[in-house]
Design a protein around this motif. Structure first.
Motif, PDB file in Angstrom:
ATOM      1  N   ASN A 171       0.556 -46.693 -32.117  1.00 45.58           N
ATOM      2  CA  ASN A 171      -0.656 -47.155 -32.794  1.00 45.58           C
ATOM      3  C   ASN A 171      -0.446 -48.530 -33.404  1.00 45.58           C
ATOM      4  OD1 ASN A 171      -2.083 -44.937 -32.049  1.00 45.58           O
ATOM      5  ND2 ASN A 171      -1.725 -43.813 -33.931  1.00 45.58           N
ATOM      6  N   SER A 172       0.680 -48.626 -34.058  1.00 42.01           N
ATOM      7  CA  SER A 172       0.945 -49.913 -34.682  1.00 42.01           C
ATOM      8  C   SER A 172       0.932 -51.042 -33.651  1.00 42.01           C
ATOM      9  CB  SER A 172       2.295 -49.885 -35.404  1.00 42.01           C
ATOM     10  OG  SER A 172       2.246 -49.021 -36.518  1.00 42.01           O
ATOM     11  N   ILE A 179      -8.006 -49.229 -41.508  1.00 43.49           N
ATOM     12  CA  ILE A 179      -6.879 -48.392 -41.064  1.00 43.49           C
ATOM     13  C   ILE A 179      -7.150 -47.973 -39.626  1.00 43.49           C
ATOM     14  CG2 ILE A 179      -5.621 -46.230 -41.450  1.00 43.49           C
ATOM     15  CD1 ILE A 179      -6.587 -46.473 -44.429  1.00 43.49           C
ATOM     16  N   GLY A 180      -6.177 -48.028 -38.798  1.00 44.85           N
ATOM     17  CA  GLY A 180      -6.336 -47.563 -37.432  1.00 44.85           C
ATOM     18  C   GLY A 180      -5.911 -48.623 -36.435  1.00 44.85           C
ATOM     19  N   THR A 181      -6.260 -48.288 -35.190  1.00 48.20           N
ATOM     20  CA  THR A 181      -5.794 -49.150 -34.091  1.00 48.20           C
ATOM     21  C   THR A 181      -6.655 -50.388 -33.885  1.00 48.20           C
ATOM     22  OG1 THR A 181      -7.086 -47.840 -32.518  1.00 48.20           O
ATOM     23  CG2 THR A 181      -4.762 -47.222 -32.820  1.00 48.20           C
ATOM     24  N   SER A 207      -9.523 -50.609 -32.491  1.00 49.26           N
ATOM     25  CA  SER A 207      -9.991 -50.649 -31.118  1.00 49.26           C
ATOM     26  C   SER A 207     -11.471 -50.934 -31.012  1.00 49.26           C
ATOM     27  CB  SER A 207      -9.689 -49.321 -30.418  1.00 49.26           C
ATOM     28  OG  SER A 207      -8.366 -48.957 -30.607  1.00 49.26           O
ATOM     29  N   VAL A 256      -0.612 -49.568 -49.757  1.00 50.83           N
ATOM     30  CA  VAL A 256      -0.818 -49.090 -48.378  1.00 50.83           C
ATOM     31  C   VAL A 256      -0.121 -47.765 -48.219  1.00 50.83           C
ATOM     32  CG1 VAL A 256      -0.154 -49.550 -45.979  1.00 50.83           C
ATOM     33  CG2 VAL A 256      -1.133 -51.388 -47.368  1.00 50.83           C
ATOM     34  N   PHE A 257      -0.866 -46.769 -47.747  1.00 46.60           N
ATOM     35  CA  PHE A 257      -0.199 -45.473 -47.568  1.00 46.60           C
ATOM     36  C   PHE A 257      -0.413 -44.910 -46.179  1.00 46.60           C
ATOM     37  CE2 PHE A 257      -4.280 -43.476 -48.138  1.00 46.60           C
ATOM     38  CZ  PHE A 257      -4.922 -44.250 -49.089  1.00 46.60           C
ATOM     39  N   MET A 258      -0.876 -45.755 -45.333  1.00 41.56           N
ATOM     40  CA  MET A 258      -0.945 -45.328 -43.923  1.00 41.56           C
ATOM     41  C   MET A 258      -0.678 -46.542 -43.034  1.00 41.56           C
ATOM     42  SD  MET A 258      -4.100 -42.632 -43.582  1.00 41.56           S
ATOM     43  CE  MET A 258      -5.219 -43.372 -44.763  1.00 41.56           C
ATOM     44  N   THR A 259      -0.093 -46.245 -41.875  1.00 47.16           N
ATOM     45  CA  THR A 259       0.050 -47.342 -40.896  1.00 47.16           C
ATOM     46  C   THR A 259      -0.605 -46.910 -39.579  1.00 47.16           C
ATOM     47  OG1 THR A 259       2.133 -46.576 -39.956  1.00 47.16           O
ATOM     48  CG2 THR A 259       2.250 -48.112 -41.842  1.00 47.16           C
ATOM     49  N   PRO A 260      -1.164 -47.780 -38.892  1.00 42.55           N
ATOM     50  CA  PRO A 260      -1.357 -49.204 -39.210  1.00 42.55           C
ATOM     51  C   PRO A 260      -2.520 -49.473 -40.153  1.00 42.55           C
ATOM     52  CG  PRO A 260      -2.202 -48.752 -37.052  1.00 42.55           C
ATOM     53  CD  PRO A 260      -1.641 -47.445 -37.532  1.00 42.55           C
TER      54      PRO A 260
END
Lengths: 93, 969
Positions: A19-20, A76-78, A80, A58-62
């Motif tokens: 995802n990153s 947050i997310g890809t 897309s 920040v607590f989530m990647t990406p």
């Protein structure tokens, strides 16, 4: 001299996870298409620099943070969906 | 410490199980919420928790990547842990066919590879030990890496392997990666490279060049001895396989190190480049470097070959040659410039006469360029064949004899320049003394030649001038003696060059004049002033001539005297004249004196004469009378002399009275008879009807006297003196013939003698004052000039006819008195006898007479033919014999005189009528003529009347043989 504002992005990733990686790619493409020559992307790897994630809450990647122009936005997310990106960044025409 | 699950208190395990379940649920829910787009969760402390999927992915991708990488390597790779245990291997590890020293059972995963290596037996046991050692060193951090290359040949092919050990992490001990790479290909390639260069190896030691081959990995494949020696490589460098070290050392030996390294790097970076350049080493050596790629048979690039050659010597030689050629070029340029700036024409010829070099002035003269003339012979360059042959012959002689040749020639160049040129052909000798080539040097001497020609011309003119002048022209050098021939002097004095040379010329000077001459001449030389002197010079007949000498110095450009030029002028005549003039002056003064004396004497004589008259009357004694007569004669003579002296002293103041010729002649007769020698016959004739003369009796007396005296002197042995007086009318015709006369009536007095006569050249001079044929002192030379003066002052004229050996006749015409009582009738011109168209042939050598006579004849009815000498006369007569009625011929002609002419004419025609015209009035001719039958004569000069009447007379008579009186009009 462009009167358009310069965009500053910070993308938080975790290593080379899928995802990153995708998020990075998408962002780069988006900037190239919509913000040529007026963007900055900083990629921060939380595995390498965990404290920065804390600093930016920040607590989530990406996670993508738009630092400039104000207001700050967070995605947050890809990344897309270019349409969503446009709305969030306030770049709708 | 994690407890086993079975011993955990239930509460803990329950809590753990619940937490795990929560964790699981959380993860699931997060994934749902984030639509799978989130990889990790980051807690407050920045720790990232990968979500399940991401974990999976990571693990998979990680390992997949690792495996992919490992498997992709053309090497066998194994990962060891810190103890040396194989953790993982790639696919290649343990593959059959990979002749791997450590081919052990199984892949070895889990086994301690160090031990495996140590336990290797056989061929490769040494390598195994080395490998084990290397691994241990790397794992323990003692070495950064380890590598080992070793061969491991199979029966079928050659194999080499490279074994490397690399630590996983550089900062902590985390194991190592061991890798085997099959380097057989490369090694084979290297061997191929070596075999390829093996050919060179054979030549390597024989070649002077240093040869070095380096492969693409920077390893020295080969290097020959020369390479080592050329660079003076120290032993450790020489054996170095790793060329980098050598290269570093080599670089330090080169002068321009930086440039050198850059170039080398460049060349290694361009494997295909071939290059050649020169290096200068710090020890002063120069090397020629050639480098090229080494390509295998299969076209693969193996490395680079370097060839070095010591060109120090060559370079030095080249430098010397360079310097030499610079020096030579400079010398050539100097020579060329010198030759070009010479105004002379320079040439250089080789043995065969071909041109090696020609300078610019000559090229300009020829109108050619250097290229056009090099190698050519003169005969090909527009020289006339004769000249070219001569020049070539001269060139040859210089080559053969080594002697230089000088000559000069006129020449016209192809550009049209004509001139005169002087040239020298000089030999140029080689080191052995042979003539290598001939140098020609030519100079334009046209100006000098024309100057020479002009000088010669001027000298010629000068000499001609000298010869033409009647004076003597002489020259001496500054010293004043004769050093050169003096033709003028020699001709005049008769002295030869030997006699006159030096101071010998003094011998030609009259002894009395020598001292003065020397004095004046020496003074002139000393002072450089002009020289003037008079002295007498002896001529070949031993007489002396008076000479006036003048000499002037000729100065050279420096102001010093170069030579003397002088002229001797013969002033003898002048000196004589001076003498005579002085004498005349003396005479005059004497005359004046005499005049006075004479006057006194006259007074003295008068009483004597008177007394004698009285005494003559009173005495009867014959003796006394005789004595008295003698006294009277003497006294009278004295009186006469006095009178003569008086008349002379008085000069020519004259009176004009009527003079009776009879009386005059009477006086003269008495003097003559009284004083002249007895052997002279005297005849006087005066016609009764003679006219009177208008003149001065004394002077006329003088005339008669002088003429008589001359006649007497001309007859020392006796002879006849005749004085005949007659009337004469000189008409226009006569006066045309005789320029002195005015037409009119004259009394002619003819005084003739039978004396020695005079040649024509004397006759011309006799009336000149002081001219005398008598010796000095006898006769004044004034007699005839006095006569002439008197005649002229009377307005009369005088003629002379003389023939040497025959005699002389003087004819004096004096004007007759105007109104004489005895004036005869004027001759009427119309009464003159005319002709009837007869042709008269007149022969006379004087053309004036011919002209006048012809005119007269024609005016009076005759036709005339004229001839200028006897021969012509005879010829004319022959042509016109029938026409000619009478011939009038002069008797006194040169070549064929009158007598001969008459004889010839009479031979042609014995009946010929001939009148003889003669100036002489004496008998000799008349008799001869009468014998021939010529009786008619004319006395020259004749009047028209005389001519006409003579013709009339002769034509009247039937033949000339008839006697005719001697006419004398």
């Amino acid at each position: 001299m462009s009167r358009d504002p310069r965009f500053k992005f910070r993308l938080y990733v975790a290593g080379e996870t899928q995802n990153s990686a995708r998020a990075n790619a998408n962002l780069t493409a988006f900037c190239a298409a919509h913000l040529p020559h007026r963007h900055e992307i900083e990629v921060v790897d939380v595995l390498q620099e965990p404290r920065r994630a804390m600093a930016d809450s920040v607590f989530m990647t990406p996670t993508l943070i738009k630092l400039a122009p104000k207001p700050n936005r967070r995605l947050i997310g890809t990344l897309s969906q270019p349409q969503l990106l446009l709305e969030t960044l306030g770049l709708e025409t | 410490m994690i407890l086993e699950t079975s011993t955990l208190p239930t509460q803990k395990s329950k809590e753990i199980a619940a937490l795990i379940e929560t964790l699981n649920q959380t993860q699931k829910r997060l994934e749902e919420l984030t639509a799978g787009e989130v990889d990790s969760i980051v807690d407050r402390e920045g720790h990232a928790f990968f979500l399940r999927r991401a974990q999976e992915e990571l693990r998979q991708s990680e390992s997949a990547r690792q495996a992919a990488i490992l498997n992709a390597l053309p090497a066998q790779v194994a990962l060891l842990d810190a103890e040396g245990v194989i953790i993982s291997v790639n696919e290649s590890w343990g593959q059959p066919g990979t002749a791997n020293v450590l081919q052990g059972p199984g892949f070895g995963v889990g086994q301690n590879y160090i031990e495996i290596c140590e336990q290797v037996m056989g061929d490769c046991s040494q390598e195994g030990q080395a490998a084990a050692r290397g691994i241990r060193q790397v794992l323990e951090g003692e070495a950064g890496e380890f590598s080992l290359e070793y061969p491991c040949h199979s029966p079928t092919e050659k194999c080499w392997f490279r074994f490397t050990v690399t630590p996983v992490s550089s900062d902590h001990l985390a194991g190592a990666v061991v890798m085997y790479v099959n380097i057989s290909e490369r090694m084979v390639a290297d061997e191929q490279l070596r075999s390829k260069t093996a050919l060179l190896e054979a030549q390597l030691d024989s070649t002077l060049d240093g040869i070095l081959v380096v492969n693409n990995e920077g390893k020295m494949i080969l290097q020959n001895k020369q390479m080592i020696d050329l660079w003076n490589q120290p032993a450790d460098i020489a054996v170095e396989i790793d060329h980098r070290r050598r290269l570093k050392w080599i670089t330090s030996q080169v002068k321009n190190s930086k440039k050198f390294s850059e170039r080398v790097a460049q060349l290694y970076a361009r494997p295909d480049e071939i290059a050649r350049d020169e290096l200068e080493l710090i020890n002063g050596k120069y090397l020629d470097r050639y480098t090229a790629p080494v390509i295998g048979r299969d076209g693969k690039h193996f490395g680079r070959i370097w060839v070095y050659r010591d060109i120090t010597e060559r370079r030095r030689a080249a430098k010397e040659l360079d310097e030499l050629s610079i020096r030579t070029a400079r010398r050539e340029r100097l020579l060329s410039t010198a030759l070009a700036s010479m105004s002379d024409f320079a040439q250089i010829y080789d043995q065969s006469g071909h041109i090696l070099f020609v300078n610019q002035p000559l090229l300009d003269l020829w109108g050619l360029t250097l290229e056009e003339v090099l190698g050519k012979n003169l005969s090909e360059l527009g020289y006339a064949p004769e000249l070219a042959n001569k020049l070539n012959r001269q060139l040859q002689s210089v080559f053969e004899t080594g002697q230089e040749v000088t000559d000069e020639t006129p020449y016209t160049s192809p550009t049209g320049a004509t001139g005169y040129y002087e040239y020298i052909f000089s030999p140029a000798l080689s080191a052995e003394g042979k003539v290598d080539f001939v140098v020609g040097s030519t100079r334009d001497v046209t100006q000098r030649k024309t100057a020479e020609v002009e000088i010669r011309f001027n000298e010629q003119r000068y000499r001609s001038l000298v010869q033409a002048t009647t004076a003597i022209v002489w020259d001496t050098p500054a010293s004043g003696e004769f050093t050169a021939e003096q033709p003028g002097w020699t001709a005049f004095t008769g002295q030869s060059f030997e006699e006159l040379r030096g101071w010998g010329w003094l011998n030609a000077i009259h002894p009395e004049d020598r001292a003065e001459t020397v004095r004046v001449w020496s003074a002139a030389i000393a002072q450089g002033s002009s020289y003037e002197v008079e002295h007498r010079m002896q001529v070949p007949d031993k007489t002396y001539r008076n000479m006036l000498v003048r000499g002037v110095p000729i100065l050279g450009e420096d102001g010093a005297i170069r030579q003397w030029i002088g002229i001797h002028t013969d002033i003898t005549e002048r000196k004589k004249l001076e003498h005579q003039f002085l004498r005349a002056q003396r005479m005059e003064s004497i005359g004046t004196l005499a005049g006075g004396v004479a006057h006194d004497l006259n007074n003295i004589l008068a009483p004597i004469l008177m007394s004698i008259e009285i005494l003559k009357l009173t005495t009867k004694d014959p003796d006394t009378t005789e004595i008295l007569k003698t006294i009277e004669t003497s006294a009278k003579r004295g009186a006469d002399i006095v009178r003569q002296v008086l008349s002379f002293a008085r000069g020519l103041e004259s009176q004009r009275i009527e003079v009776q010729p009879k009386h005059l002649l009477g006086d003269v007769e008495s003097i003559i008879k009284g004083t002249f020698p007895k052997n002279i016959q005297f005849e006087i004739s005066v016609p009764r009807d003679v006219w009177t003369i208008e003149g001065d009796p004394t002077q006329i007396h003088q005339i008669l006297l002088n003429l008589s005296v001359n006649a007497r002197d001309a007859m020392p042995n006796g002879g006849k003196l005749a004085v005949i007086v007659e009337n004469c009318v000189l008409d226009e015709h006569y006066s045309a013939m005789n320029l002195q006369a005015k037409a009119g009536r004259y009394v002619a007095i003819n005084v003739s003698d039978t004396g020695s006569g005079m040649p024509q050249r004397i006759i011309e001079k006799i009336f000149e004052p002081f001219f005398t044929t008598k010796e000095l002192g006898k006769g004044t030379g004034l007699g005839l000039s006095t006569v002439m003066a008197i005649v002229k002052s009377h307005g009369g004229l005088i003629n002379v006819n003389s023939e040497p050996g025959k005699g002389t006749t003087f004819k004096v015409y004096l004007p007759a008195m105007g109104n004489s009582s005895q004036t005869p009738e004027e001759d009427d011109v119309s009464q003159l006898p005319r002709g009837n168209g007869q042709t008269v042939l007149v022969i006379d050598d004087e053309t004036s007479i011919l002209t006048i006579t012809g005119r007269t004849l024609r005016a009076f009815g005759y036709k005339s033919l004229t001839a200028v000498d006897g021969a012509e006369g005879v010829a004319m007569y022959a042509q016109n014999a029938n026409d000619i009625a009478v011939v009038v011929t002069d008797m006194n002609m040169p070549i064929m005189n009158g007598m001969a002419t008459i004889r010839a004419l009479l031979r042609m025609n014995p009946m010929m009528k001939i009148v003889a015209a003669s100036g002489l009035n004496v008998n000799g001719d008349a008799e001869k003529l009468a014998e021939m039958g010529v009786t008619n004569s004319l006395v020259k000069p004749y009047t028209a009347e005389a001519l006409l009447s003579a013709l009339h007379q002769i034509l009247k008579t039937p033949s000339n043989a008839a006697g005719g009186a001697l006419h004398g009009q």
